[in-house]
Design a protein around this motif. Structure first.
Motif, PDB file in Angstrom:
ATOM      1  N   GLU A 170       1.242  -1.062   0.009  1.00 21.04           N
ATOM      2  CA  GLU A 170       0.103   0.173  -0.121  1.00 21.04           C
ATOM      3  C   GLU A 170       0.616   1.651  -0.054  1.00 21.04           C
ATOM      4  O   GLU A 170       1.554   1.296   0.299  1.00 21.04           O
ATOM      5  CB  GLU A 170      -1.028  -0.586   1.550  1.00 21.04           C
ATOM      6  CG  GLU A 170      -2.577  -0.572   0.989  1.00 21.04           C
ATOM      7  CD  GLU A 170      -3.033  -0.413   2.928  1.00 21.04           C
ATOM      8  OE1 GLU A 170      -3.769  -0.994   2.160  1.00 21.04           O
ATOM      9  OE2 GLU A 170      -2.817  -0.494   3.260  1.00 21.04           O
ATOM     10  N   SER A 171       0.120   2.067  -0.463  1.00 20.40           N
ATOM     11  CA  SER A 171       1.203   3.858  -0.095  1.00 20.40           C
ATOM     12  C   SER A 171       1.439   3.805   1.093  1.00 20.40           C
ATOM     13  O   SER A 171       0.529   3.378   2.006  1.00 20.40           O
ATOM     14  CB  SER A 171       0.195   4.436  -0.730  1.00 20.40           C
ATOM     15  OG  SER A 171      -0.099   4.529  -2.586  1.00 20.40           O
ATOM     16  N   HIS A 172       2.064   4.399   1.450  1.00 20.45           N
ATOM     17  CA  HIS A 172       3.105   4.444   3.325  1.00 20.45           C
ATOM     18  C   HIS A 172       3.309   3.213   3.718  1.00 20.45           C
ATOM     19  O   HIS A 172       3.521   3.427   4.894  1.00 20.45           O
ATOM     20  CB  HIS A 172       1.955   5.122   3.482  1.00 20.45           C
ATOM     21  CG  HIS A 172       1.784   6.725   2.922  1.00 20.45           C
ATOM     22  ND1 HIS A 172       2.640   7.779   2.667  1.00 20.45           N
ATOM     23  CD2 HIS A 172       0.462   7.351   2.089  1.00 20.45           C
ATOM     24  CE1 HIS A 172       2.112   8.426   1.935  1.00 20.45           C
ATOM     25  NE2 HIS A 172       0.446   8.605   1.345  1.00 20.45           N
ATOM     26  N   GLY A 173       3.251   2.075   3.044  1.00 17.64           N
ATOM     27  CA  GLY A 173       3.178   0.984   3.803  1.00 17.64           C
ATOM     28  C   GLY A 173       4.947   0.378   3.612  1.00 17.64           C
ATOM     29  O   GLY A 173       5.198   1.475   3.193  1.00 17.64           O
ATOM     30  N   GLU A 174       5.093  -0.976   3.991  1.00 13.49           N
ATOM     31  CA  GLU A 174       6.780  -0.812   4.684  1.00 13.49           C
ATOM     32  C   GLU A 174       7.291  -0.301   3.153  1.00 13.49           C
ATOM     33  O   GLU A 174       8.525  -0.266   3.890  1.00 13.49           O
ATOM     34  CB  GLU A 174       6.473  -2.719   4.732  1.00 13.49           C
ATOM     35  CG  GLU A 174       6.181  -3.098   6.096  1.00 13.49           C
ATOM     36  CD  GLU A 174       5.750  -4.847   5.373  1.00 13.49           C
ATOM     37  OE1 GLU A 174       4.884  -5.059   6.452  1.00 13.49           O
ATOM     38  OE2 GLU A 174       7.179  -5.134   5.567  1.00 13.49           O
TER      39      GLU A 174
END
Ligand SMILES: Nc1cc(-c2cccs2)n[nH]1
Length: 241
Positions: A170-174
């Motif tokens: 996801e966006s801003h994920g790991e």
């Protein structure tokens, strides 16, 4: 995890009974309760606010009413979240730090805010208080901000979303990048074709294409996120972009 929300407009939190958060509460993955702050008032007019010491426009929410509410609602070890435009910025990393807490109590302020001694008393009692902003704009109250933060936190609870693997990309994920563009059937629509590589079945090429698009999109829209990347997570092909 238990989440409590205290507000003078409890109906504003009705969406919490829907969708993802509602299902999590139904399935017992999450305990959720919304409280009307006026339940803790003691006067005929159920007053929750008063004029600010030092003068100035607007009204300030009273410490005695909030104190009585939090005495009943906050459990030992619970974290008090106070939405405010003057708070630390709520981010995915903050959501990840909150999802491991035993209890989150969202204190929805209206007017010019809540008397500062409410947070101070909790801190002095050894409790954690996080004054939190969801962005640099001003809302009328903390209810909408609480809905945003509760959804971002609840979806990180194990079992709440179907496929936890999707949390990684996801966006801003790991990965620390924005998400790549996505496509589905039909392969051609409005004279526009989905990228050939995504229909090729060539997994390695698809992985590479998606990472390239994620890096390009992040460079274009959020160069600050590229700066913040851990360089060890970039490979030679990334750097060639
Ligand atoms: N980010 C943010 C929070 C708020 C408010 C919280 C409570 C009253 S106004 N505005 N903008």
């Amino acid at each position: 995890m238990r989440i409590d929300v205290i507000s003078i407009f409890p109906d504003y939190l009705a969406p919490l009974s829907l969708s993802l958060v509602g299902k999590a509460a139904q399935s017992g993955l999450l305990e959720l309760a919304v409280h009307d702050l006026r339940s803790w008032t003691t006067d005929r007019h159920r007053t929750v606010d008063d004029t600010p010491f030092g003068g100035g426009a607007g009204m300030v929410m009273r410490p005695d009413v909030w104190g009585a509410a939090l005495d009943d609602v906050l459990q030992p070890g619970g974290t008090l979240i106070v939405p405010t435009p003057s708070g630390e910025t709520f981010t995915q990393r903050v959501a990840e730090s909150l999802v491991i807490e035993s209890q989150l109590v969202f204190a929805c302020g209206r007017y010019e805010g809540i008397d500062a001694r409410v947070a101070e008393r909790h801190r002095q009692g050894g409790g954690t208080v996080r004054e939190m902003s969801i962005g640099d704009y001003v809302l009328n109250g903390g209810e909408v901000a609480s809905l945003v933060m509760i959804e971002a936190v609840a979806r990180l609870l194990p079992g709440v979303i179907g496929n936890p693997a999707s949390l990684v990309e996801e966006s801003h994920g790991e990965a620390g990048l924005l998400e790549y563009p996505v496509y589905t059937k039909p392969p051609s629509w409005a004279g526009l074709d989905a990228p050939e590589v995504l229909l090729s079945g060539h997994h390695a090429k698809i992985v590479r294409w998606r990472r390239d698009r994620a890096i390009e999109r992040t460079l274009d829209r959020r160069p600050d996120m590229i700066e913040a990347l851990d360089p060890t997570t970039l490979d030679k092909a990334d750097l060639a972009l």
